[in-house]
Design a protein around this motif. Sequence first.
Motif, short mmCIF file in Angstrom:
data_model
loop_
_atom_site.label_atom_id
_atom_site.label_comp_id
_atom_site.label_asym_id
_atom_site.label_seq_id
_atom_site.Cartn_x
_atom_site.Cartn_y
_atom_site.Cartn_z
N PHE A 67 -34.85 31.36 -26.45
CA PHE A 67 -35.43 30.05 -26.76
C PHE A 67 -34.93 29.51 -28.09
CE2 PHE A 67 -38.37 31.55 -23.52
CZ PHE A 67 -38.45 30.42 -22.73
N GLY A 68 -34.42 30.39 -28.97
CA GLY A 68 -33.80 29.92 -30.19
C GLY A 68 -32.58 29.06 -29.89
N ALA A 69 -31.88 29.40 -28.80
CA ALA A 69 -30.70 28.62 -28.41
C ALA A 69 -31.06 27.18 -28.06
CB ALA A 69 -30.00 29.29 -27.22
N PHE A 70 -32.24 26.99 -27.46
CA PHE A 70 -32.67 25.64 -27.10
C PHE A 70 -32.72 24.75 -28.35
CE2 PHE A 70 -33.96 27.70 -23.26
CZ PHE A 70 -33.99 26.72 -22.29
N PHE A 71 -33.31 25.29 -29.40
CA PHE A 71 -33.44 24.49 -30.62
C PHE A 71 -32.09 24.30 -31.30
CE2 PHE A 71 -34.07 24.21 -35.23
CZ PHE A 71 -34.85 23.06 -35.28
N ILE A 72 -31.33 25.38 -31.45
CA ILE A 72 -30.06 25.32 -32.20
C ILE A 72 -29.05 24.42 -31.49
CG2 ILE A 72 -28.07 26.66 -32.99
CD1 ILE A 72 -30.05 28.99 -33.48
N ILE A 73 -28.87 24.62 -30.19
CA ILE A 73 -27.87 23.83 -29.44
C ILE A 73 -28.28 22.37 -29.37
CG2 ILE A 73 -26.70 23.54 -27.23
CD1 ILE A 73 -25.83 26.00 -28.88
N SER A 74 -29.58 22.11 -29.16
CA SER A 74 -30.04 20.72 -29.12
C SER A 74 -29.87 20.04 -30.47
CB SER A 74 -31.52 20.67 -28.69
OG SER A 74 -31.69 21.16 -27.40
N LEU A 75 -30.16 20.78 -31.55
CA LEU A 75 -29.99 20.22 -32.89
C LEU A 75 -28.52 19.92 -33.15
CD1 LEU A 75 -31.13 19.45 -35.65
CD2 LEU A 75 -30.90 21.86 -36.33
N LEU A 76 -27.62 20.86 -32.81
CA LEU A 76 -26.19 20.63 -32.99
C LEU A 76 -25.72 19.43 -32.17
CD1 LEU A 76 -24.79 24.29 -32.93
CD2 LEU A 76 -24.91 22.75 -34.90
N TYR A 77 -26.22 19.34 -30.94
CA TYR A 77 -25.85 18.20 -30.08
C TYR A 77 -26.25 16.89 -30.75
CZ TYR A 77 -25.44 15.28 -25.92
OH TYR A 77 -25.07 14.31 -25.03
N PHE A 78 -27.48 16.85 -31.28
CA PHE A 78 -27.95 15.63 -31.93
C PHE A 78 -27.11 15.28 -33.16
CE2 PHE A 78 -30.69 13.74 -35.24
CZ PHE A 78 -30.89 12.49 -34.65
N LEU A 79 -26.82 16.29 -33.99
CA LEU A 79 -26.05 16.05 -35.21
C LEU A 79 -24.64 15.56 -34.90
CD1 LEU A 79 -27.16 19.12 -37.38
CD2 LEU A 79 -27.91 16.74 -37.60
N VAL A 80 -24.00 16.15 -33.89
CA VAL A 80 -22.66 15.71 -33.49
C VAL A 80 -22.71 14.28 -32.96
CG1 VAL A 80 -20.77 16.08 -31.85
CG2 VAL A 80 -21.77 18.03 -33.04
N SER A 81 -23.77 13.98 -32.17
CA SER A 81 -23.88 12.63 -31.60
C SER A 81 -24.09 11.59 -32.69
CB SER A 81 -25.02 12.58 -30.58
OG SER A 81 -26.29 12.70 -31.21
N VAL A 82 -24.75 11.99 -33.79
CA VAL A 82 -24.94 11.06 -34.90
C VAL A 82 -23.61 10.72 -35.56
CG1 VAL A 82 -25.90 10.84 -37.24
CG2 VAL A 82 -27.33 11.72 -35.39
N VAL A 83 -22.75 11.72 -35.71
CA VAL A 83 -21.47 11.54 -36.42
C VAL A 83 -20.37 11.01 -35.50
CG1 VAL A 83 -19.67 12.70 -37.75
CG2 VAL A 83 -22.06 13.36 -38.06
N LYS A 84 -20.28 11.59 -34.30
CA LYS A 84 -19.16 11.27 -33.40
C LYS A 84 -19.53 10.36 -32.23
CE LYS A 84 -16.10 13.95 -35.49
NZ LYS A 84 -14.89 13.40 -36.12
N GLY A 85 -20.82 10.20 -31.99
CA GLY A 85 -21.24 9.47 -30.80
C GLY A 85 -21.71 10.44 -29.73
N ASP A 86 -22.51 9.94 -28.81
CA ASP A 86 -23.13 10.80 -27.79
C ASP A 86 -22.08 11.52 -26.94
OD1 ASP A 86 -24.52 11.55 -25.23
OD2 ASP A 86 -26.21 10.72 -26.36
N ILE A 87 -22.18 12.85 -26.87
CA ILE A 87 -21.17 13.67 -26.19
C ILE A 87 -21.15 13.39 -24.70
CG2 ILE A 87 -20.43 16.04 -25.73
CD1 ILE A 87 -22.01 16.81 -28.30
N ILE A 88 -22.32 13.38 -24.07
CA ILE A 88 -22.36 13.20 -22.62
C ILE A 88 -22.05 11.76 -22.23
CG2 ILE A 88 -23.93 13.26 -20.62
CD1 ILE A 88 -25.05 15.85 -21.71
N SER A 89 -22.22 10.82 -23.16
CA SER A 89 -21.76 9.46 -22.88
C SER A 89 -20.24 9.43 -22.77
CB SER A 89 -22.21 8.50 -23.99
OG SER A 89 -23.59 8.24 -23.89
#
Length: 484
Positions: A67-89
């Motif tokens: 369950f630690g992965a849920f938080f870490i990966i989601s947080l990384l996803y959000f941070l990358v999307s802030v800088v680079k734009g939404d990944i899945i978009s």
Amino acid sequence: MPQITTSESHSTHTNENTNYTKPFSTIIFLFFMWGFITVMNDVLIPHLRSAFELSYFQAALVQFAFFGAFFIISLLYFLVSVVKGDIISRLGYKNGIILGLILCGLGCALFYPAAQYEKYGFFLSALFVLASGVTILQIAANPYAAILGKPETASSRLNLAQGFNSLGTTLAPFVGALLIYKVFSNGEISVDSIKTPYLIYGGIFLLLALLIKSVHLPTFVNKEKILKGAGALKHRHLIFGMVAIFAYVGAEVSIGSFLINFFALDSIMGMEEAEAGIYLSYYWGGAMIGRFLGAISMSDMKRSTTKYLWMAATAVGVFGFVYIMTAIRNENGSFFMNFLSFEEVSLFVLFLILNFACFVLGKSNPSKILQLFSLAVAGLLIVMIFFDGELAFWAAIAIGLFNSIMWSNIFTLAIKDLKEHTSQGSSLLVMMIVGGAIFPPLQGALADLIGIQYSFALPILSYLYLFFFGWKGHRISDKSIKEN
């Protein structure tokens, strides 16, 4: 509003006249598999504890890694999307799902070398990779299931998918225990018995990735300029939804963590763990019943009579499945059936009827049903606190029935009209699963002070907040509408 292209449509949502039954059926199996693999941890923990002679704390690191992965990966996803734009978009939902499946397959495959080298830390790393894949699936597949059809029936589709997720969680303990402890154990507890089952699971995930790749699925990809920044956080109802997911998952995990301790109280039932486990299946089976009923209730069936007849038939059918599954016993390698009497499950049936009545009163409205179910769980928790015996016991089990639709309804209400920020919003919601790591210690500390029974006052606060979210918190503000 951005143009989101598909093979069928050129709008944010799919063409309402398009039939997406086949692609959605494929997605359903996806939900089943990640429910199955998540609950496999409950089988894995005692096995690894015995094989490696671990303390309870060391064994609990299995859930921490997962369950630690849920938080870490989601947080990384959000941070990358802030800088680079939404990944899945950029990738599209379909490619995001394939990536998640490949990571799940890789994580399962890593169990083989972990067992070969007999390194507990290796197992934890494999679990982290596996859970990273599940996290990406959650980020991509939940909104994908929601937008794969008419917007007004999004909750219905997500409830149906979550129903099959519950089927996976119901079957996993039985199938997993059979494979690890019987079929591949060679009569002894060792990490070698884990190798083949997880290779099988990994193979299924990779085959599913190939299936998703090869079948015709709409590929929702944003073709306009990818927006950077934390645009999703401009939506007030998403922020309220994030708190709702945090509160819901925290309360659900916390309640589940202390149910067996609650059942063991002399004032309740005085049960031992083995007996309590049988009844715990009704708790998780109740979640499956409620999710299937939710899928029908919030569907676009025109005639109420037909809808309610389907709901009643489904309730009876799924209850029968749970009733039969909980009757299976295995002693000394021999299987036999030991059915509970109707008198023993009669209170559960009464709570099932109450669950059905709440669906009827909710009139297929996700926010109204969320309000009713939140109040129902708060009421059941009050019964647990102030009453004893079978009434408190079955009230605790009935919480599964009313928790059933909460994830789906909160999720679809929270991501409604996020448009190009949908995937980023989804990652933030998945990140809030971290509530499941925070609430149990808090309730545990409370239990140390005032006792297990009174400690169930803590999750009542969560369900009162969920009532607020269903009542007012989900509403889209005028500011959000103007910005879009």
